[in-house]
Design an enzyme around this catalytic site. Sequence first.
Site, short mmCIF file in Angstrom:
data_model
loop_
_atom_site.label_atom_id
_atom_site.label_comp_id
_atom_site.label_asym_id
_atom_site.label_seq_id
_atom_site.Cartn_x
_atom_site.Cartn_y
_atom_site.Cartn_z
N ILE A 55 20.15 60.90 67.32
CA ILE A 55 18.73 61.79 66.98
C ILE A 55 17.91 60.70 67.07
O ILE A 55 17.72 60.12 66.33
CB ILE A 55 18.98 62.50 65.78
N GLU A 56 16.92 60.86 68.09
CA GLU A 56 15.71 59.75 68.16
C GLU A 56 14.63 60.48 67.58
O GLU A 56 14.43 61.33 66.99
CB GLU A 56 15.61 59.38 69.73
N ASN A 57 13.76 59.47 67.55
CA ASN A 57 12.33 59.82 66.73
C ASN A 57 11.21 59.11 67.52
O ASN A 57 11.11 57.92 67.83
CB ASN A 57 12.29 59.40 65.39
N ALA A 58 10.29 59.66 67.59
CA ALA A 58 8.87 59.29 68.15
C ALA A 58 8.52 57.73 67.45
O ALA A 58 7.91 57.02 68.20
CB ALA A 58 7.60 60.06 67.97
N CYS A 59 8.82 57.73 66.11
CA CYS A 59 9.03 56.40 65.22
C CYS A 59 10.33 55.62 65.58
O CYS A 59 11.00 56.02 64.95
CB CYS A 59 8.74 56.38 63.96
N CYS A 65 22.31 56.96 65.60
CA CYS A 65 23.56 57.15 66.52
C CYS A 65 24.25 58.13 66.38
O CYS A 65 24.37 58.55 65.22
CB CYS A 65 24.08 55.85 66.61
N GLU A 67 27.41 58.25 66.21
CA GLU A 67 28.61 57.94 65.25
C GLU A 67 27.92 58.05 63.67
O GLU A 67 29.10 58.64 62.93
CB GLU A 67 29.12 56.45 65.39
N CYS A 99 27.49 50.49 68.55
CA CYS A 99 26.65 49.33 68.11
C CYS A 99 27.18 48.63 66.61
O CYS A 99 27.81 49.22 65.91
CB CYS A 99 24.94 49.87 68.01
N1 THU Z 1 23.64 55.12 70.72
C1 THU Z 1 24.56 55.89 69.94
O1 THU Z 1 24.13 57.16 69.66
N2 THU Z 1 25.86 55.38 69.70
C2 THU Z 1 26.35 54.23 70.34
O2 THU Z 1 27.32 54.08 70.48
C3 THU Z 1 25.25 53.53 71.38
C4 THU Z 1 23.74 53.97 71.44
C5 THU Z 1 22.33 55.84 71.00
C6 THU Z 1 21.11 55.18 70.16
C7 THU Z 1 20.14 55.54 71.17
O3 THU Z 1 19.61 57.03 70.77
C8 THU Z 1 20.47 55.70 72.55
O4 THU Z 1 22.06 55.62 72.20
C9 THU Z 1 19.97 54.49 73.19
O5 THU Z 1 20.40 53.36 72.40
#
Ligand code: THU
Length: 146
Positions: A55-59, A65, A67, A99
């Site tokens: 779940i990403e964010n504009a910030c 991630c 997981e 990560c």
């Molecule tokens: N990301 C994950 O959700 N899990 C991982 O194991 C690696 C990276 C996500 C973070 C970000 O939203 C996108 O992948 C690119 O890094």
Amino acid sequence: MAQKRPACALDPEDIQLLVLCSQEAKKSAYCPYSHFPVGAALLTRDGKIFLGCNIENACYPLGICAERTAIQKAISEGYHDFRAIAVATDVQDDFISPCGACRQVMREFGSNWDVYLTKPDGTYVLTTVQELLPASFGPEDLQKVQ
Ligand code: THU
């Protein structure tokens, strides 16, 4: 350093279900910035499966991630004992690995559980939290201070 015994492998059907669940979870990914969808399916010791997506964010730094989403969902529902997690991405040619932040959050709940790194075709490699984060720092270490 004491080595814990390796976790026993899951049955093939349970692995297949967990992989499918991680692929299902990936469909919910909110990743308008990276365009890198990730899904996770977290299996508890008592057989419950929690799904997570990134779940990403504009910030940007506020993104999380897949997981950790799955782990936070499980913890917030009262589940702390984990058996395995499967991680799915859209990458066809490689098994994408969690990560460093996710490895540490996994390790908080023990090192002796399985991590399935998967490809879209359902193939996987099995590793463990211990293998992904050897010589780790964890909750037990906080008890060691005199
Ligand atoms: N990301 C994950 O959700 N899990 C991982 O194991 C690696 C990276 C996500 C973070 C970000 O939203 C996108 O992948 C690119 O890094």
